[in-house]
Design a protein around this motif. Structure first.
Motif, mmCIF file in Angstrom:
data_model
loop_
_atom_site.group_PDB
_atom_site.id
_atom_site.type_symbol
_atom_site.label_atom_id
_atom_site.label_comp_id
_atom_site.label_asym_id
_atom_site.label_seq_id
_atom_site.Cartn_x
_atom_site.Cartn_y
_atom_site.Cartn_z
ATOM 1 N N ALA A 1 -1.123 -44.560 58.292
ATOM 2 C CA ALA A 1 -2.200 -45.064 58.222
ATOM 3 C C ALA A 1 -2.377 -46.829 57.872
ATOM 4 C CB ALA A 1 -3.365 -44.693 56.793
ATOM 5 N N SER A 2 -0.959 -46.839 57.193
ATOM 6 C CA SER A 2 -0.664 -48.538 56.624
ATOM 7 C C SER A 2 -0.035 -49.348 57.399
ATOM 8 C CB SER A 2 0.430 -48.215 55.601
ATOM 9 O OG SER A 2 0.371 -49.769 54.676
ATOM 10 N N LEU A 3 -0.506 -50.231 57.689
ATOM 11 C CA LEU A 3 0.589 -51.581 58.648
ATOM 12 C C LEU A 3 1.083 -51.808 58.110
ATOM 13 C CD1 LEU A 3 -2.645 -53.542 60.289
ATOM 14 C CD2 LEU A 3 -1.508 -51.669 60.447
ATOM 15 N N ARG A 4 1.254 -51.766 56.743
ATOM 16 C CA ARG A 4 3.665 -51.975 55.960
ATOM 17 C C ARG A 4 3.809 -51.118 55.810
ATOM 18 N NH1 ARG A 4 3.669 -55.262 51.798
ATOM 19 N NH2 ARG A 4 5.773 -54.916 50.547
ATOM 20 N N GLN A 5 5.061 -51.331 55.660
ATOM 21 C CA GLN A 5 6.153 -51.257 56.158
ATOM 22 C C GLN A 5 6.705 -49.853 55.370
ATOM 23 O OE1 GLN A 5 8.315 -50.753 58.881
ATOM 24 N NE2 GLN A 5 10.036 -49.319 58.117
ATOM 25 N N PRO A 6 6.330 -48.407 55.336
ATOM 26 C CA PRO A 6 6.805 -47.987 54.220
ATOM 27 C C PRO A 6 7.911 -48.139 53.579
ATOM 28 C CG PRO A 6 6.236 -46.654 56.037
ATOM 29 C CD PRO A 6 6.437 -47.563 56.405
ATOM 30 N N LEU A 7 8.608 -47.624 52.121
ATOM 31 C CA LEU A 7 10.167 -47.623 52.149
ATOM 32 C C LEU A 7 10.347 -46.667 51.310
ATOM 33 C CD1 LEU A 7 7.979 -51.033 49.565
ATOM 34 C CD2 LEU A 7 10.177 -51.102 51.706
ATOM 35 N N ILE A 8 10.020 -45.772 51.814
ATOM 36 C CA ILE A 8 10.699 -44.179 51.127
ATOM 37 C C ILE A 8 11.858 -44.440 51.723
ATOM 38 C CG2 ILE A 8 10.715 -42.022 50.680
ATOM 39 C CD1 ILE A 8 7.917 -43.252 49.382
ATOM 40 N N ALA A 9 13.205 -43.932 51.461
ATOM 41 C CA ALA A 9 14.140 -43.375 52.271
ATOM 42 C C ALA A 9 13.892 -41.959 52.549
ATOM 43 C CB ALA A 9 15.722 -44.509 51.558
ATOM 44 N N PRO A 10 14.828 -41.512 53.752
ATOM 45 C CA PRO A 10 15.394 -42.335 54.790
ATOM 46 C C PRO A 10 14.362 -43.165 55.764
ATOM 47 C CG PRO A 10 15.933 -39.755 56.004
ATOM 48 C CD PRO A 10 15.121 -40.008 53.920
ATOM 49 N N GLU A 11 13.160 -42.423 55.981
ATOM 50 C CA GLU A 11 12.597 -42.801 56.610
ATOM 51 C C GLU A 11 12.035 -44.407 56.798
ATOM 52 O OE1 GLU A 11 11.506 -40.451 55.191
ATOM 53 O OE2 GLU A 11 10.987 -39.026 55.643
ATOM 54 N N ALA A 12 11.746 -45.258 55.613
ATOM 55 C CA ALA A 12 11.843 -46.598 55.829
ATOM 56 C C ALA A 12 12.832 -47.498 56.452
ATOM 57 C CB ALA A 12 11.459 -47.171 54.550
ATOM 58 N N PHE A 13 13.896 -46.781 56.772
ATOM 59 C CA PHE A 13 15.076 -47.303 57.466
ATOM 60 C C PHE A 13 15.138 -47.191 58.864
ATOM 61 C CE2 PHE A 13 15.468 -48.338 53.002
ATOM 62 C CZ PHE A 13 14.739 -48.795 52.824
ATOM 63 N N GLU A 14 14.680 -45.948 59.447
ATOM 64 C CA GLU A 14 14.857 -45.689 60.883
ATOM 65 C C GLU A 14 14.032 -45.441 61.267
ATOM 66 O OE1 GLU A 14 15.727 -41.530 59.551
ATOM 67 O OE2 GLU A 14 17.960 -42.254 58.826
ATOM 68 N N SER A 15 12.869 -46.450 60.913
ATOM 69 C CA SER A 15 11.417 -47.022 62.393
ATOM 70 C C SER A 15 12.192 -46.697 63.873
ATOM 71 C CB SER A 15 11.067 -48.477 62.714
ATOM 72 O OG SER A 15 10.432 -48.560 60.738
ATOM 73 N N GLY A 16 11.409 -45.950 64.258
ATOM 74 C CA GLY A 16 11.142 -45.591 65.648
ATOM 75 C C GLY A 16 12.124 -44.177 65.638
ATOM 76 N N THR A 17 12.180 -43.437 67.360
ATOM 77 C CA THR A 17 12.422 -42.037 67.618
ATOM 78 C C THR A 17 14.058 -42.608 67.631
ATOM 79 O OG1 THR A 17 10.745 -41.965 69.030
ATOM 80 C CG2 THR A 17 12.884 -40.476 69.595
ATOM 81 N N VAL A 18 14.677 -41.812 66.532
ATOM 82 C CA VAL A 18 16.296 -41.474 66.550
ATOM 83 C C VAL A 18 16.512 -40.903 67.072
ATOM 84 C CG1 VAL A 18 15.655 -41.718 63.765
ATOM 85 C CG2 VAL A 18 16.300 -39.708 64.502
ATOM 86 N N ALA A 19 18.137 -40.736 67.211
ATOM 87 C CA ALA A 19 18.397 -40.832 68.793
ATOM 88 C C ALA A 19 19.279 -39.245 68.068
ATOM 89 C CB ALA A 19 20.482 -41.808 68.910
ATOM 90 N N THR A 20 18.508 -38.032 68.617
ATOM 91 C CA THR A 20 18.428 -37.360 67.972
ATOM 92 C C THR A 20 20.185 -36.477 68.568
ATOM 93 O OG1 THR A 20 16.612 -36.407 67.987
ATOM 94 C CG2 THR A 20 17.922 -34.954 67.772
ATOM 95 N N PRO A 21 20.375 -37.170 70.369
ATOM 96 C CA PRO A 21 21.840 -36.044 70.779
ATOM 97 C C PRO A 21 23.107 -36.702 69.747
ATOM 98 C CG PRO A 21 20.432 -36.794 72.729
ATOM 99 C CD PRO A 21 19.617 -37.404 71.425
ATOM 100 N N ASN A 22 23.009 -37.618 69.205
ATOM 101 C CA ASN A 22 23.805 -38.952 68.687
ATOM 102 C C ASN A 22 24.256 -38.633 67.780
ATOM 103 O OD1 ASN A 22 22.449 -39.789 71.111
ATOM 104 N ND2 ASN A 22 24.184 -42.037 71.091
ATOM 105 N N ILE A 23 23.428 -37.680 66.861
ATOM 106 C CA ILE A 23 23.176 -37.575 65.582
ATOM 107 C C ILE A 23 23.726 -36.132 65.793
ATOM 108 C CG2 ILE A 23 22.100 -37.025 63.490
ATOM 109 C CD1 ILE A 23 19.628 -39.187 64.363
ATOM 110 N N LEU A 24 23.784 -35.472 66.809
ATOM 111 C CA LEU A 24 23.977 -33.900 66.630
ATOM 112 C C LEU A 24 25.634 -34.403 66.639
ATOM 113 C CD1 LEU A 24 20.923 -31.574 67.662
ATOM 114 C CD2 LEU A 24 21.409 -32.800 65.368
ATOM 115 N N SER A 25 25.660 -34.613 67.715
ATOM 116 C CA SER A 25 27.008 -35.250 68.035
ATOM 117 C C SER A 25 27.922 -35.344 66.882
ATOM 118 C CB SER A 25 27.239 -36.450 69.077
ATOM 119 O OG SER A 25 27.151 -37.666 68.765
ATOM 120 N N LEU A 26 27.796 -36.743 66.103
ATOM 121 C CA LEU A 26 27.832 -36.812 65.190
ATOM 122 C C LEU A 26 28.504 -35.496 63.608
ATOM 123 C CD1 LEU A 26 29.104 -38.289 62.618
ATOM 124 C CD2 LEU A 26 26.721 -39.266 62.059
#
Lengths: 379, 379
Positions: B232-257
């Motif tokens: 509901a907030s237009l302000r970027q949250p500040l709680i890690a890790p989500e605050a630094f991973e805006s948008g959809t993360v690259a699931t297949p690439n992360i699972l390859s890691l």
């Protein structure tokens, strides 16, 4: 499982997409645009091919104006943070996603720009009439959500594009939800910045986004690093696309986009007729259920249908659909708070059902039955 | 083809990595951290598992301090642009890659910070002694390249980490080239910001990077958008890790890691003993060839060997290796211009051979023979 969460990420992926990723891992494993050996060049050529395909599909005149990012959010950040005008003004809309609202808000909070937010007059479509009264002499950008990820509401691009052209205003279109569902032609619609989320309607993997830009958009890089060009200079190069793609690009994801795009191109009519038919049926049935409130206009769905049951929290409905009926939906605000403010659902959120070309009539029918049962239970 | 360009991107990938990507596409296709249905939760849990694995492997105390980005360059940009101190001073080194130098240069050009560049006294290792004289009262960050992607030169982390701790200076380590080759423990080495390029020594797909940070590093987001939190907030949250991973993360690439990391963990000794043996042999043979100049210290290779033949342009040598002998190397500056300035190879560049755990003795032997023939031809 009945997967009706395609607006979050489409699933399943077509076989050709899975095969393209497999081929990328086995044949195109080098770093494209870095080295000069056969595999690096072959990989770079495959990436360039996808760039050409994206340009052709979305009416981008030069493929150099197609930039690959890690996500649509990254593409929108580049569009917004990479083109802002100090002291300027932006018109965005209540349909916008946080990936647009939050970077704009950041620029506003830092004192760089001011923002006005356009609200559609009725619940059908957002048009130039909703936007024009907000335009000021220092407006440098109008930014719209092509199809709302909450209720499928469409924005009519052509008139806004023409207006922007006449006034020398940048026209940014968030195509996250629309690409693959409706034809988009940047040049014809006067779009200057078009952001895409290929893992949704283009059936690509997560991990790749696209920003297409017109020559009018004088982008500045927001990510700095190795580009494989002008390596002796500590200054970030400015020549597209490399200047905006610092670091190693996501080859397998980009090649999945190539395959997904090809798939959508070949099956465009059948995918979207299916989605339209099933959406119409689903919406009609939901509207006939006592206790269901729908938020999607029947002519305006594009496979995205939002509803609530009485005053049940949307998360509770989604949880029941998931646990009792194995139906995957999404509840809450869908990262678009202003949309919910205008729908009056900021508290309750909405339950969203989103379809893809793989959704079947049987799945939709079972979903309607499940919702009917939840309605009965709720009363 | 003999692939000796593993420092650009490792190839081939282990079977377990290919399988993990395949599984990601077929089983974990939902958007992690967005919806509440089974597949979304299962996907989110798989992503969280990889976060835990990365934290455990690199000595990060809390897995929330592991951020997934689209590339190591994005991780370094977050580290540098997300933590700079207005009017502050940074010490970096001649070993640094453009993914460090260019964001620093951008901050300097905008008048936010000043920079000093440390140069190793000898050609062996970069140490605290090279850095300390450059530190000023307003130095807020020391930033080093753990292993040079040009010549394999290593930086000794512990003493610098201890110094940074005492002086309350942030310690940023670019681990693009080192992760997987040497053990890194953030906590033990006093590292505050550690950036990783998983598609190199961790055998992951391209399209994922990692930034690990300590509680001392007060990061600000540089990417704004949907986080699946505080919607509901237009302000970027500040709680890690989500605050630094805006948008959809690259699931297949992360699972390859996740799979790549598991592979490296299980085979750490054998992979790196193999790389060390083959590097030692390769370097020894190259040093014995008349006309070859090597730039890699024998005790300091970690699978990265740079050389030239007489005054032949490095690109010409790489081209011959590719066309005549089907050997994939890389030539030029490798995006590290200051390193070449200090090696005296800014004009010529270097030919780089980089090994992985899949490189065989036969491949190295053939490469030596090919280089010997080019030497004869050149004379």
């Amino acid at each position: 499982m009945i997967y009706l969460d395609n607006s979050a990420s489409s699933f399943p992926k077509p076989r050709c997409v899975i095969n393209a990723v497999d081929e990328a891992m086995r044949k195109y494993g080098a770093n494209p645009g870095r080295s000069g050996h056969d595999m690096s060049i072959a990989t770079a050529m495959k990436v360039a091919e996808v760039r050409e395909k994206v340009a052709a599909f979305f009416g981008v005149k030069r493929s150099e104006n197609v930039i690959f990012t890690g996500s649509c959010t990254q593409a929108l950040n580049l569009a917004i943070l990479g083109s802002y005008v100090e002291g300027g003004h932006v018109v965005c809309t209540t349909n916008d996603h946080n990936s647009v609202l939050r970077p704009l808000h950041e620029l506003e909070a830092e004192g760089h720009i001011s923002i006005s937010i356009a609200k559609p007059k009725d619940n059908f479509r957002l048009t130039l009439e909703d936007i024009e009264p907000l335009v000021r002499p220092n407006t440098y950008m109008i930014c719209v959500n092509h199809i709302s990820n909450v209720d499928g509401m469409m924005t009519e691009l052509e008139a806004i594009g023409e207006f922007c052209e006449q006034r020398c205003i940048l026209f940014l279109v968030d195509g996250a939800q629309s690409a693959g569902h409706v034809k988009i032609d940047m040049t014809r619609s006067g779009i200057d910045l078009l952001a895409l989320a290929p893992h949704k309607g283009l059936y690509a993997l997560q991990g790749v986004g696209v920003l297409c830009f017109s020559p009018k958009a004088k982008l500045r890089p927001i990510l700095f690093g190795g580009t494989g060009t002008e390596s002796a200079s500590l200054r970030q190069p400015l020549i597209a696309p490399e200047a905006f793609e610092s670091g190693t690009v996501a080859t397998p994801n980009i090649l999945s986009l190539g395959a997904g795009l090809e798939y959508v191109k070949e099956n465009f009519e059948s995918i979207n007729r299916r989605i339209e038919d099933l959406s119409t049926y689903l919406l009609y049935e939901l509207q006939n259920l006592d206790g269901v409130i729908t938020y999607t206009h029947p002519e305006n769905s594009f496979g995205v249908i939002s509803f609530n049951i009485l005053d049940m929290p949307s998360s509770q409905v989604s949880d029941i659909l998931n646990m009792k009926y194995k139906i995957a939906s999404r509840s809450g605000l869908h990262c678009a708070p202003l949309k919910h403010k205008s729908l009056g659902t900021l508290e309750q959120g909405t339950v969203r059902l989103s379809l893809s070309g793989f959704t079947t009539f049987g799945e939709v029918q079972k979903t309607v039955k499940a919702i009917a049962k939840i309605c009965e239970m709720a009363k």
